[in-house]
Design an enzyme around this catalytic site. Structure first.
Site, short mmCIF file in Angstrom:
data_model
loop_
_atom_site.label_atom_id
_atom_site.label_comp_id
_atom_site.label_asym_id
_atom_site.label_seq_id
_atom_site.Cartn_x
_atom_site.Cartn_y
_atom_site.Cartn_z
N LYS A 250 0.87 -1.18 0.00
CA LYS A 250 0.00 0.00 0.00
C LYS A 250 0.90 1.23 0.00
CE LYS A 250 -3.73 2.51 0.80
NZ LYS A 250 -4.73 2.62 -0.27
N GLY B 38 -8.46 6.79 0.47
CA GLY B 38 -7.86 7.96 1.12
C GLY B 38 -6.46 7.69 1.67
N LEU B 39 -5.76 6.72 1.04
CA LEU B 39 -4.37 6.43 1.39
C LEU B 39 -4.18 6.13 2.87
CD1 LEU B 39 -2.55 9.01 -0.93
CD2 LEU B 39 -2.63 6.54 -1.20
N CYS C 211 -2.46 9.49 -6.99
CA CYS C 211 -3.72 9.11 -6.33
C CYS C 211 -4.76 10.22 -6.52
CB CYS C 211 -3.52 8.87 -4.85
SG CYS C 211 -5.07 8.38 -4.05
N GLY D 8 -7.04 -2.78 -15.15
CA GLY D 8 -8.08 -3.54 -15.80
C GLY D 8 -7.77 -4.97 -16.15
C1 LIG Z 1 -9.02 -0.42 -3.19
C2 LIG Z 1 -7.89 0.16 -3.98
C3 LIG Z 1 -6.82 0.79 -3.31
C4 LIG Z 1 -5.76 1.34 -4.03
N1 LIG Z 1 -4.72 1.93 -3.36
C5 LIG Z 1 -3.64 2.39 -4.05
C6 LIG Z 1 -2.51 2.93 -3.37
O1 LIG Z 1 -2.44 2.99 -2.14
N2 LIG Z 1 -1.47 3.37 -4.13
C7 LIG Z 1 -1.46 3.31 -5.50
O2 LIG Z 1 -0.48 3.70 -6.14
N3 LIG Z 1 -2.53 2.79 -6.16
C8 LIG Z 1 -3.60 2.34 -5.48
N4 LIG Z 1 -4.66 1.78 -6.16
C9 LIG Z 1 -4.61 1.70 -7.63
C10 LIG Z 1 -4.12 0.33 -8.10
O3 LIG Z 1 -2.81 0.05 -7.63
C11 LIG Z 1 -4.14 0.25 -9.65
O4 LIG Z 1 -3.25 1.20 -10.19
C12 LIG Z 1 -5.52 0.49 -10.23
O5 LIG Z 1 -6.53 -0.07 -9.40
C13 LIG Z 1 -5.69 -0.08 -11.65
O6 LIG Z 1 -5.44 -1.46 -11.69
P1 LIG Z 1 -6.62 -2.58 -11.57
O7 LIG Z 1 -7.66 -2.24 -12.58
O8 LIG Z 1 -5.92 -3.90 -11.83
O9 LIG Z 1 -7.12 -2.51 -10.15
C14 LIG Z 1 -5.74 1.26 -5.45
C15 LIG Z 1 -6.81 0.62 -6.11
C16 LIG Z 1 -7.87 0.07 -5.41
C17 LIG Z 1 -8.98 -0.61 -6.16
#
Ligand SMILES: Cc1cc2nc3c(=O)[nH]c(=O)nc-3n(C[C@H](O)[C@H](O)[C@H](O)COP(=O)(O)O)c2cc1C
Length: 321
Positions: A49, A87-88, A144, A261
């Site tokens: 995270k 919200g990180l 973010c 995705g």
């Molecule tokens: C619940 C959730 C929390 C996320 N938290 C972070 C984060 O802390 N830092 C970050 O760089 N990206 C965060 N992301 C983004 C993902 O790392 C990723 O870039 C994005 O979801 C697209 O990929 P996906 O479609 O495979 O989920 C988060 C995504 C989701 C769904």
């Protein structure tokens, strides 16, 4: 089982990955045991995270909404993506360094430490603290979209600010390679990618979530998320990620961690053919469950066998030819 098969193995920024599939940042919590769980379920690498200097509680729940769409003749509603505004939330850099150490004691799969800060100096401070736990790579989250009320526009909208942060993180990273995680929400992905490369980035991760979007519960007649809006991820954003990787590949020769995705081998292959050498997977864990990386890796292996390739690296960027 194909995991670790040499046809899928690669070096990413000099770090050996048994396969190209990487747990994307933030999707499955913050603990070393949740990272370890994914490490033992087919990951080539896992990402923490995003971590700030001090602990952050994040937004109140609900922070995640599954987005459905009507699919097929009868309009059956099926998940097409996820909207999140976490919200990180994170335990802060000192506790995160302890989680990375705990992970490294038990698991061999490489770990990527994701760093976040309110300003370039905080990014550097977090990097310096986490560097003591010796992650295999850093990922700089400048993108973010869910904390703009607190921090304003993400740095990833601005190539100059992103370059300044990249330089500070590189200086603090003790030689550990640095990937910069960018967003499609910037005036030019080519300019952004070049600016990261000039600032010393070793790789680019693309993309973060898209939007923000808004999901309204029609029964309660209210937005679902406490933050009202959230970033969109999951199958709906795949074409945006493929386009981003395509443009970055044309602009720079840095390795790309393509994310956004992917939920099956076809999605992973599209990103690889567009130019990604490693593939982040996040939302698919929510939509398809814990064995999704193993299934994708098996699909990649089958594709290599069917097309007579001996290594996945032969496909990286191949769609540009
Ligand atoms: C619940 C959730 C929390 C996320 N938290 C972070 C984060 O802390 N830092 C970050 O760089 N990206 C965060 N992301 C983004 C993902 O790392 C990723 O870039 C994005 O979801 C697209 O990929 P996906 O479609 O495979 O989920 C988060 C995504 C989701 C769904």
């Amino acid at each position: 089982l194909s995991i670790g098969a040499s046809s899928l193995a690669l070096q990413f920024c000099g770090v050996p990955f048994a396969n190209p599939l990487v747990l994307a940042s933030g999707v499955l919590g913050v603990s070393s045991s949740s990272l370890g769980f994914v490490a033992t379920h087919g990951a080539g690498a896992v990402t923490t995270k995003s971590c700030s200097l001090l602990p952050r509680p994040g937004h109140p729940t609900p922070v995640v909404a599954i987005v459905e769409g009507p699919v097929g003749e009868r309009g059956e509603r099926r998940p097409i993506g996820l909207l999140n505004a976490v919200g990180l939330s994170n335990p802060g850099a000192v506790a995160m360094a302890a989680e990375i150490r705990a992970y490294r004691e038990r698991f061999q799969v490489p770990v990527i430490a994701s760093v976040f800060g309110a300003h370039p100096g905080e990014f550097a401070e977090v990097t310096a603290i986490l560097a003591e736990a010796a992650p295999d790579l850093f990922e700089v989250n400048v993108s973010c979209p869910n904390v703009s009320a607190e921090f304003g526009e993400p740095f990833a909208a601005d190539p100059v600010a992103t370059a300044a942060i990249t330089r500070r993180v590189k200086d603090a990273s003790r030689g550990i390679p640095v990937a910069v995680k960018i967003s499609i929400h910037c005036p030019s992905l080519a300019v952004m990618a070049k600016s990261c490369a000039d600032a010393g980035a070793d790789a680019i991760t693309a993309i973060n979530t898209v939007g923000p979007g808004l999901h309204i519960d029609v029964h309660h007649e209210r937005p679902v998320l406490s933050n009202v809006t959230g970033g969109l991820s999951g199958p709906a954003v795949l074409p945006l990620a493929v386009r981003a990787v395509w443009e970055i590949r044309k602009a720079v020769s840095l390795p790309i961690l393509g994310t956004g995705g992917v939920a099956d081998a076809d999605g992973a292959l599209q990103l690889i053919l567009a130019g990604a050498s490693a593939i982040g997977v996040g939302t698919a864990f929510w939509l398809r469950g814990e064995n999704v990386l193993i299934e994708i890796a098996e699909g990649l292996d089958r594709h290599l066998a069917e097309t007579g390739r001996s290594s996945i690296s032969e496909l990286v960027g191949a769609a540009h030819a």
